[in-house]
Design a protein around this motif. Structure first.
Motif, PDB file in Angstrom:
ATOM      1  N   ASP A  58      -6.107  -0.357   8.178  1.00  0.00           N
ATOM      2  CA  ASP A  58      -6.096  -0.594   9.622  1.00  0.00           C
ATOM      3  C   ASP A  58      -5.208  -1.818   9.892  1.00  0.00           C
ATOM      4  O   ASP A  58      -5.518  -2.917   9.438  1.00  0.00           O
ATOM      5  CB  ASP A  58      -7.525  -0.868  10.102  1.00  0.00           C
ATOM      6  N   PRO A  59      -4.115  -1.650  10.631  1.00  0.00           N
ATOM      7  CA  PRO A  59      -3.228  -2.789  10.880  1.00  0.00           C
ATOM      8  C   PRO A  59      -3.905  -3.964  11.582  1.00  0.00           C
ATOM      9  O   PRO A  59      -3.436  -5.106  11.476  1.00  0.00           O
ATOM     10  CB  PRO A  59      -2.120  -2.184  11.764  1.00  0.00           C
ATOM     11  N   ASP A  60      -4.998  -3.693  12.285  1.00  0.00           N
ATOM     12  CA  ASP A  60      -5.692  -4.770  12.995  1.00  0.00           C
ATOM     13  C   ASP A  60      -6.517  -5.654  12.059  1.00  0.00           C
ATOM     14  O   ASP A  60      -6.842  -6.794  12.402  1.00  0.00           O
ATOM     15  CB  ASP A  60      -6.607  -4.196  14.073  1.00  0.00           C
ATOM     16  N   THR A  61      -6.878  -5.128  10.895  1.00  0.00           N
ATOM     17  CA  THR A  61      -7.724  -5.900   9.976  1.00  0.00           C
ATOM     18  C   THR A  61      -7.054  -6.169   8.625  1.00  0.00           C
ATOM     19  O   THR A  61      -7.336  -7.185   8.000  1.00  0.00           O
ATOM     20  CB  THR A  61      -9.059  -5.178   9.731  1.00  0.00           C
ATOM     21  N   GLY A  77      10.276  -2.428  14.137  1.00  0.00           N
ATOM     22  CA  GLY A  77       9.286  -2.253  15.194  1.00  0.00           C
ATOM     23  C   GLY A  77       8.083  -1.455  14.759  1.00  0.00           C
ATOM     24  O   GLY A  77       7.541  -0.651  15.540  1.00  0.00           O
ATOM     25  N   VAL A  78       7.626  -1.650  13.506  1.00  0.00           N
ATOM     26  CA  VAL A  78       6.489  -0.888  12.972  1.00  0.00           C
ATOM     27  C   VAL A  78       5.440  -1.856  12.438  1.00  0.00           C
ATOM     28  O   VAL A  78       5.755  -3.001  12.102  1.00  0.00           O
ATOM     29  CB  VAL A  78       6.942   0.080  11.855  1.00  0.00           C
ATOM     30  N   PRO A  79       4.174  -1.432  12.338  1.00  0.00           N
ATOM     31  CA  PRO A  79       3.132  -2.311  11.808  1.00  0.00           C
ATOM     32  C   PRO A  79       3.319  -2.595  10.323  1.00  0.00           C
ATOM     33  O   PRO A  79       3.862  -1.770   9.571  1.00  0.00           O
ATOM     34  CB  PRO A  79       1.837  -1.533  12.066  1.00  0.00           C
ATOM     35  N   VAL A  80       2.853  -3.765   9.924  1.00  0.00           N
ATOM     36  CA  VAL A  80       2.883  -4.191   8.523  1.00  0.00           C
ATOM     37  C   VAL A  80       1.446  -4.445   8.086  1.00  0.00           C
ATOM     38  O   VAL A  80       0.703  -5.159   8.771  1.00  0.00           O
ATOM     39  CB  VAL A  80       3.723  -5.470   8.341  1.00  0.00           C
TER      40      VAL A  80
END
Length: 230
Positions: free
Chosen positions: A199-202, A88-91
């Motif tokens: 940045d997980p979003d980019t 449940g963590v960002p990659v």
């Protein structure tokens, strides 16, 4: 705590690093041309076993996304996504070329700092960076000669397995190039450091393929098998 993994080139690596730490909590690298899929999960298990709380204590996963080995990249990205989903963590994805250049940027090497990976058949994956890590030449697949011409007057600081080929082409053009002092493979510690900054979003964990795989499916022969007798 970040788990960083790398299977993009001739090694399988993993490490654990906490923000602000100068050294990883645990790290392991196995040098190999093949067999990444079989080696990766046991290696990650050994590394994460050093972390109190195990996988449940992770807050992020980073993975090299290429360029590099088509199969190796696919293995690493798939595993990283699975770890991220399970925990449940960002990659986040880290460019192999950026990871190669990062140690030279960190010690203040004179730019342009050029990461070059041998792509076979006289070609290289190449990217050049400025003193602060800014991109001067975007990631590209080109011949060593084309790379030398695109990189300018130098002197060039070349890093990676494609460095010697680009250096020879640069010398032929009268451009000074240096290939000494840094490894041909990414330092997994710097994959982790770049992953902490990403940045997980980019910085998406998507393969960065700059060429098609070397192996392609066979073409149909055009022959039709005879029908079996009824």
């Amino acid at each position: 705590m970040i788990l960083a993994i790398d299977t993009a080139l001739a090694a399988t690596s993993a490490c654990l690093l906490a923000p602000g730490d100068t050294k990883p909590l645990a790290t392991e690298t196995l040098f190999m041309e093949a067999g990444h899929a079989e080696a990766l999960l046991p290696l990650v298990d050994r590394v994460v076993a050093r972390l109190p709380g195990g996988f449940g204590a992770l807050t992020r996963v980073a993975v090299t996304i290429g360029p590099g080995s088509f199969t190796g990249i696919r293995i690493g990205v798939a595993a990283a996504r699975a770890f991220g989903l399970a925990c449940g963590v960002p990659v986040v994805g880290v460019s192999t070329l950026a990871a190669l250049a990062a140690p030279a940027i960190a010690v203040g090497a004179r730019p342009p700092i050029v990461a070059a990976i041998d792509a076979r058949h006289g070609n290289v994956f190449v990217q050049s960076f400025g003193a602060r890590g800014e991109t001067l030449l975007p990631p590209a697949l080109m011949s060593a000669g084309e790379a030398a011409r695109a990189l300018g007057q130098g002197p060039l600081r070349l890093i990676g397995s494609g460095g010697p080929a680009v250096a020879r082409a640069a010398f032929a053009l009268g451009v000074t190039a240096d290939t000494e002092g840094f490894h041909a493979l990414p330092d997994i510690d710097f994959v982790a450091r770049l992953g902490l900054l990403a940045d997980p979003d980019t910085a998406l964990a998507r393969p960065l393929y700059l060429k098609a795989p070397d192996a392609t499916p066979p073409r149909p022969s055009g022959l039709v098998a005879p029908a079996s007798a009824s």
